[in-house]
Design a protein around this motif. Structure first.
Motif, short mmCIF file in Angstrom:
data_model
loop_
_atom_site.label_atom_id
_atom_site.label_comp_id
_atom_site.label_asym_id
_atom_site.label_seq_id
_atom_site.Cartn_x
_atom_site.Cartn_y
_atom_site.Cartn_z
N GLY A 119 -4.94 -11.52 10.68
CA GLY A 119 -5.31 -13.07 10.68
C GLY A 119 -4.89 -13.27 8.97
N ALA A 120 -5.08 -12.09 7.46
CA ALA A 120 -4.54 -13.06 6.61
C ALA A 120 -2.56 -12.67 6.85
CB ALA A 120 -5.12 -11.79 5.45
N ALA A 121 -2.55 -11.70 7.25
CA ALA A 121 -1.21 -11.41 7.37
C ALA A 121 -0.32 -12.97 7.81
CB ALA A 121 -0.98 -10.33 7.46
N PHE A 122 -0.89 -12.93 9.41
CA PHE A 122 0.00 -14.12 9.73
C PHE A 122 -0.02 -15.42 9.36
CE2 PHE A 122 -0.03 -11.40 13.64
CZ PHE A 122 0.83 -11.78 14.18
N PHE A 123 -1.46 -15.25 8.28
CA PHE A 123 -1.55 -16.62 7.47
C PHE A 123 -0.57 -16.64 6.96
CE2 PHE A 123 -2.37 -18.48 3.43
CZ PHE A 123 -2.51 -19.58 3.61
N ILE A 124 -0.11 -15.63 6.02
CA ILE A 124 0.74 -15.21 5.00
C ILE A 124 1.84 -15.52 5.52
CG2 ILE A 124 1.78 -13.70 3.15
CD1 ILE A 124 -1.39 -12.77 2.69
N LEU A 125 2.14 -15.31 6.79
CA LEU A 125 3.48 -15.01 7.20
C LEU A 125 4.12 -16.81 7.91
CD1 LEU A 125 6.15 -14.48 8.51
CD2 LEU A 125 4.80 -14.33 10.55
N SER A 126 2.94 -17.41 8.31
CA SER A 126 3.20 -18.45 8.75
C SER A 126 3.72 -19.89 7.82
CB SER A 126 2.14 -19.48 9.83
OG SER A 126 2.45 -20.71 10.03
N ARG A 127 2.66 -19.37 6.87
CA ARG A 127 2.68 -20.30 5.53
C ARG A 127 3.93 -20.44 4.41
NH1 ARG A 127 1.40 -25.66 5.28
NH2 ARG A 127 -1.05 -24.72 6.31
N THR A 128 4.22 -19.06 4.85
CA THR A 128 5.11 -19.33 3.62
C THR A 128 7.15 -19.45 4.65
OG1 THR A 128 4.30 -17.12 2.65
CG2 THR A 128 6.57 -17.61 2.40
N LEU A 129 6.58 -19.34 5.38
CA LEU A 129 8.12 -20.17 6.26
C LEU A 129 7.32 -21.39 6.18
CD1 LEU A 129 8.37 -17.42 9.32
CD2 LEU A 129 9.34 -18.08 7.28
N GLY A 130 6.62 -22.63 7.04
CA GLY A 130 6.18 -23.45 6.96
C GLY A 130 6.55 -23.99 5.68
N ALA A 131 6.22 -23.57 4.26
CA ALA A 131 5.39 -24.20 3.06
C ALA A 131 7.61 -23.67 2.89
CB ALA A 131 5.23 -23.73 2.08
N GLY A 405 3.69 -22.60 16.56
CA GLY A 405 4.24 -22.43 17.37
C GLY A 405 3.36 -20.31 17.86
N TYR A 406 4.70 -20.07 17.12
CA TYR A 406 4.81 -18.16 16.51
C TYR A 406 3.75 -17.88 15.37
CZ TYR A 406 8.55 -18.26 20.37
OH TYR A 406 9.50 -17.95 21.26
N THR A 407 3.00 -18.17 14.85
CA THR A 407 3.13 -17.30 13.75
C THR A 407 1.05 -17.86 13.44
OG1 THR A 407 3.45 -19.33 12.19
CG2 THR A 407 4.04 -17.44 12.67
N TYR A 408 0.57 -18.99 14.45
CA TYR A 408 -0.88 -19.32 14.34
C TYR A 408 -1.31 -19.20 15.60
CZ TYR A 408 -0.75 -22.18 9.90
OH TYR A 408 -0.90 -22.93 8.93
N GLY A 409 -0.41 -18.89 16.62
CA GLY A 409 -1.25 -18.33 18.02
C GLY A 409 -2.05 -17.02 17.90
#
Length: 490
Positions: A119-131, A405-409
């Motif tokens: 969960g932490a890894a996907f958050f890091i991926l998603s928030r890094t790309l989104g931000a 859609g891909y990273t928070y799923g």
């Protein structure tokens, strides 16, 4: 307005942020950085989170899309309302019951260490790309309108902006950004209102007359009733609801600020206040987009999408309004990155490095590790901004929602399994189940014409992704042999 004068105002604004940071970060500790010592004022948090939620993407992309999509974004906004209600009623009570610093510790307690790390890894991926996508958009506008004429290269602009953010978040973390985000949200909303008033006067229209003109040109259309369309009404409403659940309720950056409030009741008031303010502000952004769509043909502005709003401001508004626009744009820039870097640092330190678990580390050593991680994420942000510069998409809000859609799923699937099922999982297979969802979604999107004929996938990809991860977790699960502790039960 001369670019050098605008640049001076940017520096003055940053100096103000540094002053706020200095005042709020004195005697800051790791707990101050991570959750603001659980003493944040809920009203300040709610108002400041508006800027974090909207960012520079909303500031230019939502108005720029009205000429193409009308007021269809309101379909998503309706879903947002449902999502905020769900987060306030279900997730916040859980987080406060567990007294979490990182919300992904719920996954650790319920499903095991591998689930927490996934969960932490996907958050890091998603928030890094989104931000970084949000940050790129605003930096690119500053570069094109001010710094190109001063001979400053894009990479240096990006590095300078990130250095500014580092300087005022380095010590205080959440304790500081609760205050700086409040200041920045006020600046952004002031700019929005002034631009709306100017355009109404330039068009010589009242609010009611402008809405009639928009309606006559088909700009006020909201509902899409074509089931095959990615913008179909129920797709958008459901997607909006789950986007909010995932990108707010399951997002460490947003929840880190919310759970920095002392009591659950105040945290819920914070979130519901944020919801009401957002509905009003997003509606005003759409109204601004309609005014821009009416004004652009009359003024001979050929730009569209993300470039429309800046083109109208810089080419057809007086110097004072241009200054307000840039203050608002910068105010939208910083909340999209300061909270992200802070939350990413927190998640990496707590969930992946386990600094809070290690009794052998002193407070000073934990701080040194936190500083290293903080600097590392700033460097990563700079690299990704350069990648987005190379990609240069026409509408960054579409990119952001697609990435979500891909990273928070996987986060949606992990939390849903924990809350809806009493089963336990085979821990070593959890990362594979979390990865399978996005990979299968990529295949569905790639071959959707062959699979679905005329039906087109839209933002509901987030829901499908979550369901696939949920199904995968069921496949690797075992019956619960004893009841879960009362603390962990939903």
């Amino acid at each position: 307005m001369p670019p050098i004068l605008l640049f001076i105002f940017v520096l003055a604004y940053f100096a103000l942020l540094l002053g706020v940071a200095w005042l709020t970060s004195r005697n800051a500790t790791n707990q101050s950085f991570f959750i603001g010592n659980k003493s944040s004022n809920w009203m300040l948090v709610a108002f400041g989170m508006v800027g974090t939620t909207l960012s520079g993407i909303t500031f230019v992309s939502v108005p720029g899309a009205v000429g193409r999509d009308g007021f269809g974004y309101l379909q998503l906004v309706l879903g947002y309302v449902l999502g905020y209600l769900a987060v306030a009623a279900v997730l916040l009570p859980l987080y406060y019951r567990l007294r979490l610093t990182s919300i992904y510790h719920y996954l650790d307690a319920r499903l095991g260490r591998r689930a927490c790390q996934s969960g932490a890894a996907f958050f890091i991926l998603s928030r890094t790309l989104g931000a970084t996508a949000r940050l790129y958009l605003v930096v690119n506008i500053l570069q094109a309108t001010i710094l190109d004429s001063l001979g400053v290269p894009f990479w240096l602009t990006s590095a300078a902006v990130l250095l500014m953010i580092l300087l005022y978040t380095y010590e205080g973390g959440v304790k500081t950004i609760v205050w700086t985000d409040t200041l920045q949200t006020a600046g952004m909303l002031l700019g929005l209102l002034i631009c709306v008033v100017f355009l109404l006067k330039a068009l010589d229209l009242s609010v009611v007359d402008s809405l009639r003109r928009m309606q006559a040109q088909g700009l006020t259309r909201i509902v899409t009733d074509n089931v095959d369309s990615p913008a179909y009404f129920w797709k958008q409403v459901l997607a909006g609801m789950f986007i909010t659940i995932a990108m707010t309720g399951l997002d460490q950056e947003m929840m880190q600020k919310t759970i920095s409030v002392k009591t659950l009741a105040d945290a819920q008031k914070n979130l519901l206040s944020l919801m009401l303010i957002l509905v009003g502000v997003l509606s005003l952004f759409l109204f601004l987009g309609g005014l821009l769509a009416l004004y652009a043909p009359l003024a001979g502005v050929g730009a569209s999408g993300d470039k429309l709003f800046p083109a109208v401001v810089l080419g057809h508004m007086p110097a004072a309004v241009q200054l307000v626009f840039f203050v608002a744009l910068i105010s939208a820039l910083f909340p999209s990155a300061d909270g992200a870097i802070t939350a990413l640092t927190s998640t990496f330190c707590i969930d992946l490095l386990g600094l809070q678990r290690r009794g052998d580390l002193s407070e000073a050593r934990r701080r040194r590790w936190r500083h290293r991680v903080h600097l590392g994420f700033a460097a990563l942000f700079l690299l990704l901004i350069m990648v987005f510069k190379w990609i240069d998409s026409a509408s960054m809000i579409g990119v952001i929602l697609k990435l979500a859609g891909y990273t928070y799923g996987p986060l949606l699937g992990l939390f849903a399994f924990g809350l809806l099922s009493g089963r336990r999982v085979r821990e070593r297979w959890v990362p594979l189940a979390a990865l399978a969802g996005p990979l299968l979604c990529a295949g569905l999107e790639r071959y959707q014409e062959q699979i679905f004929a005329t039906y087109r996938l839209g933002l509901e990809l987030l829901i499908i992704n979550g369901l696939l991860v949920l199904a995968g977790l069921f496949l690797i699960s075992l019956p619960q042999t004893q009841p879960a502790p009362a603390l962990l039960q939903p």
